[in-house]
Write an enzyme that holds these catalytic residues in place. Structure first.
Site, short mmCIF file in Angstrom:
data_model
loop_
_atom_site.label_atom_id
_atom_site.label_comp_id
_atom_site.label_asym_id
_atom_site.label_seq_id
_atom_site.Cartn_x
_atom_site.Cartn_y
_atom_site.Cartn_z
N ASP A 227 0.85 -1.21 0.00
CA ASP A 227 0.00 0.00 0.00
C ASP A 227 0.87 1.25 0.00
O ASP A 227 1.19 1.78 1.04
CB ASP A 227 -0.92 -0.03 1.21
CG ASP A 227 -1.90 1.12 1.23
OD1 ASP A 227 -2.07 1.78 0.19
OD2 ASP A 227 -2.48 1.37 2.29
N GLU B 283 -1.98 10.97 -0.07
CA GLU B 283 -3.28 10.31 -0.13
C GLU B 283 -3.63 9.62 1.18
O GLU B 283 -4.80 9.52 1.55
CB GLU B 283 -3.32 9.29 -1.28
CG GLU B 283 -3.20 9.91 -2.65
CD GLU B 283 -4.40 10.77 -3.03
OE1 GLU B 283 -4.39 11.96 -2.65
OE2 GLU B 283 -5.30 10.27 -3.70
N GLU B 284 -2.58 9.14 1.89
CA GLU B 284 -2.84 8.48 3.17
C GLU B 284 -3.37 9.46 4.21
O GLU B 284 -3.89 9.06 5.24
CB GLU B 284 -1.56 7.78 3.67
CG GLU B 284 -1.10 6.61 2.80
CD GLU B 284 -2.00 5.39 2.89
OE1 GLU B 284 -3.12 5.49 3.43
OE2 GLU B 284 -1.57 4.32 2.41
ZN ZN Z 1 -3.63 2.81 -0.46
#
Ligand code: ZN
Length: 255
Positions: free
Chosen positions: A94, A128-129
């Protein structure tokens, strides 16, 4: 595309995290070096790259945008993935995995010297996190006319999950959904249709842009320190990359 064409990108992102304090999060050297790695590969391959800058939590953030010269600029096929990790780990599944699949796709476009009908644009999102900060800043900075030129946005967020149960395919843009679903089902790979949510494509969907893409699902190392390159199944990563390549090729060729 074989594993040895995509796994080296994940090994490079792991090395970056290892030398930069264990993560590749927004505002860190690890993120900066991740952008530099992807940008260097794209520049060498002939893409026109640019950095889209924004500010988050008092630190400059960057989206890396890459255009493949050619194609109809009024009809853009846009593919993206988030490149940042959380602060607690290196973020290799991720979303180093999606970032690597996207980079391998872009480099395949260059290698084939693809002459698409529609224009191809790729982007690697930052922060984005922290809540889809980079992608939403990018979409917000587009004029209405620029948004209207994006025919479809394709996303990949986690592409190499071990012990995968199914490929979670976003069911929104019909052509994108049919292309991904067709790729997996033709190979007897399990899929599950999902709506818009939980990842970078939300920023585009919220702006009324048709979206597609897929994810291979969460694993026990999501958002923690063990999300290292050993947390990737190379075969799943390779299948995901080939599904992305196949779909980009199909959508780029239609008009
Ligand atoms: Zn992600």
């Amino acid at each position: 595309m074989t594993a040895d064409q995509v796994m080296p990108h994940l090994e490079a992102l792991q090395r970056i995290a290892d030398r930069d304090g264990g993560n590749r999060a927004h505002g860190t050297v690890g993120y900066r070096d991740s952008v530099a790695y992807v940008k260097a590969a794209l520049d060498k391959a002939g893409f026109r790259t640019s950095l889209h800058r924004f500010t988050h939590d008092g630190a400059p953030g960057y989206n890396l945008v890459a255009d493949w010269p050619g194609g109809d600029p009024r009809h853009i096929v846009f593919a993206g993935a988030h490149l940042d990790s959380v602060p607690d780990g290196p973020g290799i599944n991720d979303n180093g995995s999606g970032s690597a699949a996207l980079l391998a796709t872009a480099l395949q476009v260059a290698k084939a010297n693809l002459k698409p009908q529609r224009h191809l644009r790729f982007a690697w999102w930052g922060a984005e996190e922290s809540g889809m900060v980079g992608s939403s800043a990018y979409v917000r900075d587009l004029s209405p006319a620029e948004r209207a030129r994006i025919d479809v946005y394709l996303n990949v967020d986690m592409a190499g999950t071990k012990n995968i149960r199914n490929w979670l395919v976003v069911d929104d843009d019909p052509a994108a959904y049919a292309a991904f679903e067709g790729y997996f089902t033709a190979r007897n790979l399990p899929t599950f249709a999902i709506g818009i949510g939980g990842s970078d494509h939300v920023s585009f969907g919220d702006a009324g842009i048709p979206v597609g893409g897929f994810a291979t699902g969460l694993d026990e190392c999501t958002h923690v320190a063990c999300d290292r390159v050993e947390n990737i199944d190379p075969q799943t990563e390779t299948v995901s990359t080939n599904a992305f390549i196949s779909t980009v090729w199909q959508l780029a060729a239609s008009h």
